[in-house]
Enzyme design. Structure first.
Site, mmCIF file in Angstrom:
data_model
loop_
_atom_site.group_PDB
_atom_site.id
_atom_site.type_symbol
_atom_site.label_atom_id
_atom_site.label_comp_id
_atom_site.label_asym_id
_atom_site.label_seq_id
_atom_site.Cartn_x
_atom_site.Cartn_y
_atom_site.Cartn_z
ATOM 1 C CD GLN A 101 -2.749 1.149 2.494
ATOM 2 O OE1 GLN A 101 -2.196 1.196 3.586
ATOM 3 N NE2 GLN A 101 -4.061 1.163 2.364
ATOM 4 C CE1 TYR A 173 -2.139 9.190 6.966
ATOM 5 C CE2 TYR A 173 -2.661 7.039 6.063
ATOM 6 C CZ TYR A 173 -2.264 7.831 7.128
ATOM 7 O OH TYR A 173 -1.986 7.272 8.337
ATOM 8 N NE ARG A 225 -8.797 -0.013 3.146
ATOM 9 C CZ ARG A 225 -8.571 -0.505 4.341
ATOM 10 N NH1 ARG A 225 -7.392 -0.360 4.912
ATOM 11 N NH2 ARG A 225 -9.517 -1.176 4.977
#
Ligand SMILES: Cc1cc2nc3c(=O)[nH]c(=O)nc-3n(C[C@H](O)[C@H](O)[C@H](O)COP(=O)(O)O)c2cc1C
Length: 309
Positions: A101, A173, A225
């Protein structure tokens, strides 16, 4: 239910997940101070890679100044590749596909974690949390540079032997910060309308795919995601998320991954709405989205789920 869990899933790029169990990315904070792989990290993942179709290695920073916590894993420089190669091999030897990730903390970073550097973001709006530091607004050439950093980290993942990357567009993020109307107050081509706020995610996905093609890995898995809603005002709502997913579906995304703390979660914005977010998604998705597998997670209790279906 049991039968479905052990059924294979074919991805758009020709790869197959041998079953429907995937180890979710979970930050261990077990890397060296510079973000390189430790033996502990290799043992941790190798122990868990016997069974799930894929293991998604924890959030990994793409930029030396983009860490969200201490002990974070990094894919920000070529000297990390040998360690990452050991990690990918340890996972693949046990039979799972190895995914990693990738993230940049953006305004969720702090100078303490990033050698004194002020965090960066789409705009200079602080995150709504204690001790948040005001981020610096990225210049346009710096936005382009961030896209390159995602591509560079993906190239390192390829060189290290990973089967794919999961782009971390969730958990507030940087990718999410560009999409969110709370953190993105820009009025240029990277912000303003919902369409413009989607551009950063689109360009990152496009560039990672181009990099995979250049590297001769057209079957490199690209997952994304996302956090479906935000409580911030203004914030991301479910309609926005459907717009994002519909847009990204036109790019070569191999799977989408919900980031929710409970697979049975309902809207955190409209608390009167009792429909599960996952059901809402399944009802709203069009034929392009139907071709893309989704991952759900959070408080999975297989026995209870079996009774429900
Ligand atoms: C210790 C810990 C670390 C996590 N780190 C990450 C991470 O690096 N990236 C991410 O997308 N989610 C992360 N998560 C969220 C998990 O991927 C998952 O969504 C969450 O644990 C809910 O699933 P569960 O109820 O099965 O634990 C983390 C969760 C935990 C408990």
């Amino acid at each position: 239910m049991t039968k479905q869990i052990f059924e294979a899933v074919n991805l758009k790029n020709g790869q197959t997940f041998e079953n429907r169990l995937v180890m979710a990315p979970m930050t261990t904070q077990c890397s060296f101070h510079d973000g390189s792989v430790t033996d502990e990290l290799i043992k941790y993942y190798a122990t868990r890679a016997d069974g799930p179709a894929a293991v998604i290695v924890e959030s990994t920073f793409i930029d030396n100044y983009g860490r969200a916590f201490e002990g974070a894993l990094g894919a920000d420089s070529d000297d990390k590749i040998p360690g990452l190669r050991k990690l990918a091999s340890a996972i693949k030897e046990k039979g799972s596909k190895a995914l990693i990730q990738l993230y940049h903390a953006g305004r969720m970073g702090s100078p303490e974690l990033n050698m004194g550097r002020q965090p960066i973001s789409a705009s200079n709006i602080k995150a709504l949390r204690d001790n948040a530091v005001e981020p610096r607004t990225l210049e346009i050439d710096e936005i382009e540079a961030q896209i390159e950093l995602f591509a560079d980290a993906s190239r390192r993942a390829m060189e290290a032997g990973f089967d794919g990357v999961e782009l971390h567009g969730a958990n507030t993020y940087l990718l999410q910060q560009f999409f969110s109307p709370h953190s993105n107050r820009r009025e240029d081509e990277w912000g303003g309308s919902r369409e413009s706020r989607t551009t950063f995610a689109e360009r990152v996905v496009e560039k990672v795919k181009e990099t995979a093609e250049e590297y001769g890995k057209s079957d490199f898995i690209i997952g994304y995601r996302f956090s479906p809603e935000e409580l911030e005002e203004p914030g991301i709502n479910f309609d926005d998320t459907m717009y994002l997913l519909n847009t990204l579906a036109e790019y070569p995304i191999d799977y989408f991954h919900f980031s929710i703390n409970n697979w049975q979660r309902t809207s955190i914005i409209d608390t009167d709405d009792e429909e599960l977010l996952i059901d809402k998604y399944l009802r709203a998705r069009n034929s392009s989205l139907k071709a893309i597998p989704i991952m759900g997670q959070g408080v999975l209790n297989l026995r209870k789920m079996h009774k429900m279906h």
